[in-house]
Design an enzyme around this catalytic site. Sequence first.
Site, PDB file in Angstrom:
ATOM      1  N   SER A   1      76.128   5.191  42.616  1.00 50.77           N
ATOM      2  CA  SER A   1      75.611   4.202  41.722  1.00 50.77           C
ATOM      3  C   SER A   1      74.358   3.328  41.803  1.00 50.77           C
ATOM      4  CB  SER A   1      76.198   2.150  41.772  1.00 50.77           C
ATOM      5  OG  SER A   1      76.364   1.962  43.700  1.00 50.77           O
TER       6      SER A   1
ATOM      7  N   GLU B   1      71.258   0.930  40.718  1.00 46.93           N
ATOM      8  CA  GLU B   1      70.316  -0.871  40.057  1.00 46.93           C
ATOM      9  C   GLU B   1      69.518  -0.563  39.423  1.00 46.93           C
ATOM     10  OE1 GLU B   1      70.609  -3.330  43.565  1.00 46.93           O
ATOM     11  OE2 GLU B   1      68.589  -3.894  42.969  1.00 46.93           O
TER      12      GLU B   1
ATOM     13  N   THR C   1      70.051  -6.299  38.039  1.00 50.16           N
ATOM     14  CA  THR C   1      69.597  -7.690  38.878  1.00 50.16           C
ATOM     15  C   THR C   1      69.971  -9.420  38.438  1.00 50.16           C
ATOM     16  OG1 THR C   1      67.359  -7.378  38.928  1.00 50.16           O
ATOM     17  CG2 THR C   1      68.194  -6.500  40.958  1.00 50.16           C
TER      18      THR C   1
ATOM     19  N   HIS D   1      74.881  -8.667  38.977  1.00 51.09           N
ATOM     20  CA  HIS D   1      74.460  -9.439  40.187  1.00 51.09           C
ATOM     21  C   HIS D   1      74.196 -11.181  39.377  1.00 51.09           C
ATOM     22  CE1 HIS D   1      72.677  -5.674  42.641  1.00 51.09           C
ATOM     23  NE2 HIS D   1      72.938  -5.422  41.883  1.00 51.09           N
TER      24      HIS D   1
ATOM     25  N   GLY E   1      71.371 -15.277  46.848  1.00 49.45           N
ATOM     26  CA  GLY E   1      70.073 -15.265  46.391  1.00 49.45           C
ATOM     27  C   GLY E   1      68.826 -15.519  47.336  1.00 49.45           C
ATOM     28  N   ASP E   2      67.236 -15.897  46.698  1.00 47.25           N
ATOM     29  CA  ASP E   2      66.338 -16.023  47.009  1.00 47.25           C
ATOM     30  C   ASP E   2      65.843 -17.191  46.559  1.00 47.25           C
ATOM     31  OD1 ASP E   2      66.248 -14.605  49.465  1.00 47.25           O
ATOM     32  OD2 ASP E   2      66.189 -12.698  48.772  1.00 47.25           O
TER      33      ASP E   2
ATOM     34  N   ALA F   1      77.241 -16.841  50.323  1.00 50.27           N
ATOM     35  CA  ALA F   1      78.027 -16.045  49.205  1.00 50.27           C
ATOM     36  C   ALA F   1      79.143 -16.287  49.437  1.00 50.27           C
ATOM     37  CB  ALA F   1      77.718 -14.272  49.389  1.00 50.27           C
TER      38      ALA F   1
ATOM     39  N   TYR G   1      73.480  -6.487  55.707  1.00 48.65           N
ATOM     40  CA  TYR G   1      72.229  -5.859  55.909  1.00 48.65           C
ATOM     41  C   TYR G   1      72.789  -4.475  57.853  1.00 48.65           C
ATOM     42  CZ  TYR G   1      71.278  -9.333  52.577  1.00 48.65           C
ATOM     43  OH  TYR G   1      71.630  -9.923  51.796  1.00 48.65           O
TER      44      TYR G   1
ATOM     45  N   HIS H   1      70.282  -9.439  58.543  1.00 52.49           N
ATOM     46  CA  HIS H   1      69.771 -10.116  57.287  1.00 52.49           C
ATOM     47  C   HIS H   1      68.159 -11.128  58.659  1.00 52.49           C
ATOM     48  CE1 HIS H   1      69.017 -13.804  54.669  1.00 52.49           C
ATOM     49  NE2 HIS H   1      69.176 -12.998  53.631  1.00 52.49           N
TER      50      HIS H   1
ATOM     51  N   LYS I   1      83.261 -12.966  54.200  1.00 53.25           N
ATOM     52  CA  LYS I   1      82.539 -12.664  52.326  1.00 53.25           C
ATOM     53  C   LYS I   1      83.659 -11.790  52.391  1.00 53.25           C
ATOM     54  CE  LYS I   1      78.078 -11.766  52.568  1.00 53.25           C
ATOM     55  NZ  LYS I   1      76.837 -11.453  52.236  1.00 53.25           N
TER      56      LYS I   1
ATOM     57  N   GLN J   1      53.688  -1.023  47.677  1.00 51.15           N
ATOM     58  CA  GLN J   1      54.820  -2.506  46.960  1.00 51.15           C
ATOM     59  C   GLN J   1      55.666  -2.403  48.332  1.00 51.15           C
ATOM     60  OE1 GLN J   1      56.939   0.033  44.012  1.00 51.15           O
ATOM     61  NE2 GLN J   1      57.019  -2.196  42.244  1.00 51.15           N
TER      62      GLN J   1
ATOM     63  N   PHE K   1      57.985  -5.098  49.285  1.00 56.56           N
ATOM     64  CA  PHE K   1      59.274  -5.670  49.660  1.00 56.56           C
ATOM     65  C   PHE K   1      59.783  -5.944  51.274  1.00 56.56           C
ATOM     66  CE2 PHE K   1      60.451  -2.873  45.433  1.00 56.56           C
ATOM     67  CZ  PHE K   1      59.959  -4.089  44.127  1.00 56.56           C
TER      68      PHE K   1
ATOM     69  N   HIS L   1      74.215   3.513  47.043  1.00 57.81           N
ATOM     70  CA  HIS L   1      73.568   2.932  45.695  1.00 57.81           C
ATOM     71  C   HIS L   1      71.818   2.486  45.930  1.00 57.81           C
ATOM     72  CE1 HIS L   1      73.864  -0.739  43.740  1.00 57.81           C
ATOM     73  NE2 HIS L   1      72.444  -1.042  43.940  1.00 57.81           N
TER      74      HIS L   1
HETATM   75  P1  FAD Z   1      74.857 -14.724  52.477  1.00 55.74           P
HETATM   76  O1  FAD Z   1      75.917 -13.816  52.611  1.00 55.74           O
HETATM   77  O2  FAD Z   1      74.828 -15.982  52.657  1.00 55.74           O
HETATM   78  O3  FAD Z   1      74.155 -14.439  54.257  1.00 55.74           O
HETATM   79  C1  FAD Z   1      72.277 -15.430  53.840  1.00 55.74           C
HETATM   80  C2  FAD Z   1      72.367 -16.140  55.376  1.00 55.74           C
HETATM   81  O4  FAD Z   1      72.919 -17.142  55.357  1.00 55.74           O
HETATM   82  C3  FAD Z   1      72.387 -14.913  56.579  1.00 55.74           C
HETATM   83  O5  FAD Z   1      71.113 -14.878  56.822  1.00 55.74           O
HETATM   84  C4  FAD Z   1      74.422 -14.991  56.900  1.00 55.74           C
HETATM   85  O6  FAD Z   1      74.392 -14.478  57.943  1.00 55.74           O
HETATM   86  C5  FAD Z   1      73.754 -16.845  56.617  1.00 55.74           C
HETATM   87  N1  FAD Z   1      75.690 -17.089  56.680  1.00 55.74           N
HETATM   88  C6  FAD Z   1      75.916 -16.898  55.454  1.00 55.74           C
HETATM   89  N2  FAD Z   1      77.063 -17.128  55.531  1.00 55.74           N
HETATM   90  C7  FAD Z   1      77.087 -18.679  55.781  1.00 55.74           C
HETATM   91  C8  FAD Z   1      77.539 -19.606  56.127  1.00 55.74           C
HETATM   92  N3  FAD Z   1      78.955 -19.207  56.105  1.00 55.74           N
HETATM   93  N4  FAD Z   1      77.132 -20.798  57.113  1.00 55.74           N
HETATM   94  C9  FAD Z   1      75.640 -20.970  58.151  1.00 55.74           C
HETATM   95  N5  FAD Z   1      75.247 -18.846  57.688  1.00 55.74           N
HETATM   96  C10 FAD Z   1      76.030 -18.223  56.493  1.00 55.74           C
HETATM   97  N6  FAD Z   1      68.718 -11.640  45.222  1.00 55.74           N
HETATM   98  C11 FAD Z   1      68.896 -12.177  44.005  1.00 55.74           C
HETATM   99  O7  FAD Z   1      68.449 -12.602  44.414  1.00 55.74           O
HETATM  100  N7  FAD Z   1      69.353 -11.337  42.960  1.00 55.74           N
HETATM  101  C12 FAD Z   1      69.706 -10.006  43.322  1.00 55.74           C
HETATM  102  O8  FAD Z   1      70.052  -9.845  42.312  1.00 55.74           O
HETATM  103  C13 FAD Z   1      69.866  -9.727  44.302  1.00 55.74           C
HETATM  104  N8  FAD Z   1      70.634  -8.211  44.518  1.00 55.74           N
HETATM  105  C14 FAD Z   1      70.905  -7.346  45.942  1.00 55.74           C
HETATM  106  C15 FAD Z   1      71.425  -6.716  45.489  1.00 55.74           C
HETATM  107  C16 FAD Z   1      71.282  -6.383  47.065  1.00 55.74           C
HETATM  108  C17 FAD Z   1      72.588  -4.737  47.293  1.00 55.74           C
HETATM  109  C18 FAD Z   1      71.505  -6.949  48.484  1.00 55.74           C
HETATM  110  C19 FAD Z   1      71.249  -5.665  49.837  1.00 55.74           C
HETATM  111  C20 FAD Z   1      70.376  -8.219  48.627  1.00 55.74           C
HETATM  112  C21 FAD Z   1      69.634  -8.815  47.539  1.00 55.74           C
HETATM  113  N9  FAD Z   1      69.445  -9.418  47.053  1.00 55.74           N
HETATM  114  C22 FAD Z   1      69.243  -9.828  45.371  1.00 55.74           C
HETATM  115  C23 FAD Z   1      68.596 -10.144  48.227  1.00 55.74           C
HETATM  116  C24 FAD Z   1      70.042 -11.920  48.423  1.00 55.74           C
HETATM  117  O9  FAD Z   1      70.034 -12.150  47.686  1.00 55.74           O
HETATM  118  C25 FAD Z   1      68.890 -12.294  49.883  1.00 55.74           C
HETATM  119  O10 FAD Z   1      69.202 -11.299  50.792  1.00 55.74           O
HETATM  120  C26 FAD Z   1      69.574 -13.201  50.170  1.00 55.74           C
HETATM  121  O11 FAD Z   1      68.672 -13.759  51.305  1.00 55.74           O
HETATM  122  C27 FAD Z   1      71.084 -13.424  50.675  1.00 55.74           C
HETATM  123  O12 FAD Z   1      71.830 -12.677  50.424  1.00 55.74           O
HETATM  124  P2  FAD Z   1      73.741 -12.719  50.630  1.00 55.74           P
HETATM  125  O13 FAD Z   1      74.240 -12.491  49.678  1.00 55.74           O
HETATM  126  O14 FAD Z   1      73.600 -11.630  51.953  1.00 55.74           O
HETATM  127  O15 FAD Z   1      73.872 -13.906  51.482  1.00 55.74           O
END
Ligand code: FAD
Length: 285
Positions: free
Chosen positions: A9, A11, A42, A71, A102-103, A117, A139, A143, A159, A206, A210, A260
């Site tokens: 895939s 992105e 994204t 996304h 997201g961030d 998530a 990760y 993470h 998740k 860059q 990142f 990917h």
């Molecule tokens: P989560 O799975 O929610 O995890 C975030 C943190 O919280 C982790 O440290 C985890 O251990 C902790 N955590 C999770 N669930 C819980 C819980 N229930 N209780 C307590 N702690 C918890 N970002 C963007 O803004 N836009 C994008 O399009 C984008 N695309 C991406 C695509 C991929 C393939 C990847 C790997 C990352 C992408 N990101 C994107 C970055 C991502 O949004 C960040 O890494 C963000 O900080 C974490 O997202 P996550 O969905 O993994 O979060």
Amino acid sequence: MRQASPAYSFEFFPPKTEEGISKLTATSRALAAVKPRFFSVTFGAGGSTRDLTFGTVIELQKSSGIITAPHLSCISSTRENIREMLHGYRDKGINHIVALRGDMPSGMGEAGEFRYANELVTFIREETGEHFHIEVAAYPEYHPQATSPDKDLENFKRKVDAGASSAITQYFYNPDAYFRFIDRCMSVNIDIDIVPGIMPITNYFQLARFSDACGAEIPRWIRKRLEAYGENLESIRAFGEEVVTSLCKELLDKGAPGLHFYTLNRAEPVLAIWNNLGLATSQQN
Ligand code: FAD
């Protein structure tokens, strides 16, 4: 459900200018020709590209005929606007999605109604049942905000238990990190495909920026070689291609369920790796 053959895939990010749109059109055309399983687009940090992502996804799927996944992130989103987006995508024939927390962009306040998530995945399943194939992020090098490797794994499992169909990893350059992560996932009965995210190397500064932000490690031997090339972009490109090709080869040889690619909207670096791997004639359908 696990895939029988490797899933590839690509992105993209949603372009903001006419020039960016033309570039993505050319890139997606070149990459569609190798028949990937899907494209993804994204979602800008903090939801900044909500409409652009939507428009780009619909246009790409229509013009390329390749399944295209938006996304979607929780940051600054309410249940109501996520519901709206899900129904909007479903109505337009989109059935694949990448669900993320997201961030938070610097200086921005609100996190949004969903904190993590796993809550978003639960909501997507409640709202749309099995309509979407849901990808989540994984990760192998943990993470950056995880309180411990065990907690991060527990959170990843949340998740999966919430209904994720498969996962895509953050990029990495150390294959051992990936395989150890897979072993740990198996030890807690996580049984979905976890596809390695691959970042081609074309620009050291860059990449270093990142990587600092997302917690991906550039091994010292790679960093030192890249630093030594300075402004010599051709040498960086050639070395990067060699390193990433051999990473991909090892991942596939040892059973990774696909790749990917983070394309940054450029086809050439990805196609160079693709051709080196001998995937040129691969059929993904
Ligand atoms: P989560 O799975 O929610 O995890 C975030 C943190 O919280 C982790 O440290 C985890 O251990 C902790 N955590 C999770 N669930 C819980 C819980 N229930 N209780 C307590 N702690 C918890 N970002 C963007 O803004 N836009 C994008 O399009 C984008 N695309 C991406 C695509 C991929 C393939 C990847 C790997 C990352 C992408 N990101 C994107 C970055 C991502 O949004 C960040 O890494 C963000 O900080 C974490 O997202 P996550 O969905 O993994 O979060």
